[in-house]
Design a protein around this motif. Structure first.
Motif, short mmCIF file in Angstrom:
data_model
loop_
_atom_site.label_atom_id
_atom_site.label_comp_id
_atom_site.label_asym_id
_atom_site.label_seq_id
_atom_site.Cartn_x
_atom_site.Cartn_y
_atom_site.Cartn_z
N SER A 181 0.86 -1.18 0.00
CA SER A 181 0.00 0.00 0.00
C SER A 181 0.89 1.23 0.00
CB SER A 181 -0.92 0.02 1.22
OG SER A 181 -1.86 -1.03 1.16
N ARG A 199 -8.85 2.59 -10.61
CA ARG A 199 -7.82 1.59 -10.89
C ARG A 199 -7.56 1.49 -12.39
NH1 ARG A 199 -9.60 -2.95 -13.12
NH2 ARG A 199 -11.81 -3.49 -13.06
N SER A 230 -6.13 -1.42 -6.57
CA SER A 230 -7.29 -0.74 -6.00
C SER A 230 -7.41 0.65 -6.60
CB SER A 230 -7.15 -0.63 -4.47
OG SER A 230 -6.20 0.38 -4.13
N ASN A 231 -8.55 1.29 -6.41
CA ASN A 231 -8.65 2.71 -6.73
C ASN A 231 -7.70 3.49 -5.82
OD1 ASN A 231 -10.75 2.22 -8.56
ND2 ASN A 231 -12.32 2.47 -7.00
N ALA A 232 -7.24 4.63 -6.29
CA ALA A 232 -6.49 5.56 -5.44
C ALA A 232 -7.48 6.55 -4.84
CB ALA A 232 -5.42 6.29 -6.23
N TYR A 275 -2.82 10.70 -1.68
CA TYR A 275 -3.69 9.60 -2.10
C TYR A 275 -3.06 8.28 -1.67
CZ TYR A 275 -6.17 12.76 -5.32
OH TYR A 275 -6.92 13.79 -5.86
N TYR A 287 -3.23 3.93 -2.64
CA TYR A 287 -3.77 2.77 -3.36
C TYR A 287 -2.94 1.56 -2.99
CZ TYR A 287 0.02 2.80 -6.85
OH TYR A 287 1.24 2.74 -7.48
N LEU A 329 -4.83 -2.48 2.70
CA LEU A 329 -5.85 -1.75 1.96
C LEU A 329 -6.93 -1.27 2.92
CD1 LEU A 329 -7.18 -0.85 -0.71
CD2 LEU A 329 -8.21 -3.12 -0.85
#
Length: 302
Positions: free
Chosen positions: A8, A44, A116-118, A156, A158, A223
């Motif tokens: 991460s 993502r 993953s999405n940020a 951010y 992710y 996450l």
């Protein structure tokens, strides 16, 4: 032997992913949370796009792998993961063509690298940028066009997770361990210098903080566990939630024993909290990735 690599990261950037908007307003992609705040999102898909773009630019990844022979843009039937780093690492779907004797169907491969999405770690506060094309309009004595663009400068986070045992294997196809290792290492090198071109800007998505390692299962342990606290002195990474993850176990193995941290000096004011917990496994970000590269090479015997 199965092994999973998960990391991460935190990076700092501005206004990374816009939606459709309305009128002359360009809206950032956002999610709403129960705390009443909105947080901006870099999907993502956009992170994957820039990873693949840099893979082609830096490492000559093969992107000539798609066509529209079946009415939709997709990967070519005749190509396999041996031909494409992208198909290997990020998966594919090839739809079948319906005939009188067949209903078609799809040939799919799930992604080996899960992204993953940020999500922004600082809430969006409705900052806007007012734009015009006055410079161009003045040249021909016309009125300028107006636009409003949402802006958000934030940290951010992710997460990416790699199932190392699945890299380079797809049914009866298997590439060499040297090529498997090469593809994973190239991905890690890209993450280190990741950037995004958007609206005339190039945003730096390279990590200023990273936590993770290689574990006995491909699981995104951190996450949703990365949070920031701010004060007049600066930003702190909330270590309470992370400490709970570090003390957890899986099949008798303590997560902390396989976890490393990479952190750039001067970004966060509580680096000492990680040093108290992990000692000499707290490194600079570059050394953190060098350490991962060493473990990946050992896993593939390269």
């Amino acid at each position: 032997m199965k092994k999973g690599l998960t990391v991460s990261v935190i990076f700092k950037a501005q206004s990374l992913n816009y939606g459709e908007g309305f009128g002359n307003i360009s809206e950032l992609k956002k999610v709403s949370r129960g705390d009443g705040n909105q947080y901006t999102v870099a999907s993502r898909q956009c992170i994957r796009y820039d990873i693949v773009r840099l893979g082609a630019e830096i490492f000559n990844w093969n992107l000539q792998v798609v066509d529209k022979s079946k009415g939709t843009v997709q990967f070519k039937d005749e190509l396999t993961i041996a031909d494409s780093q992208e198909m290997d690492l990020f998966g594919y779907m090839k739809t079948g063509k319906k005939t009188e004797s067949s209903q078609g169907g799809s040939d799919t491969r799930s992604a080996v690298i899960k992204l993953s999405n940020a999500i922004s770690l600082e809430p969006y506060r409705s900052d806007m940028d007012f734009l015009t094309n006055k410079g161009l309009a003045d040249r021909i004595n016309e009125h300028p066009n107006l636009a409003n663009v949402e802006q958000h400068l934030s940290y951010y986070t992710y997460t990416f997770t790699i199932d190392l045992s699945r890299v380079g294997i797809d049914g009866e196809i298997e590439i060499t361990n040297e090529e498997k290792c090469k593809r994973v290492l190239e991905f890690l090198e890209i993450v280190k210098i990741l950037n995004r071109n958007i609206r005339g800007r190039q945003e730096n998505l390279s990590p200023v903080f990273a936590i993770g390692g290689i574990y006995n299962i491909a699981n995104p342990y951190f996450l949703g566990r990365i949070k920031l606290n701010s004060s007049k002195e600066g930003f702190k990474i909330d270590t309470k939630v992370i400490d709970d993850v570090l003390e957890s176990t899986f099949l008798g193995n303590n997560i902390k024993d396989d976890t490393y941290v990479g952190i750039n000096e001067g970004c966060f004011i509580n680096k000492n909290k990680f040093e108290e917990k992990l000692g000499d496994r707290v490194l600079g970000v570059n050394s953190f990735f060098d350490n991962l590269i060493k473990f990946v090479k050992k896993y593939y015997g390269v």
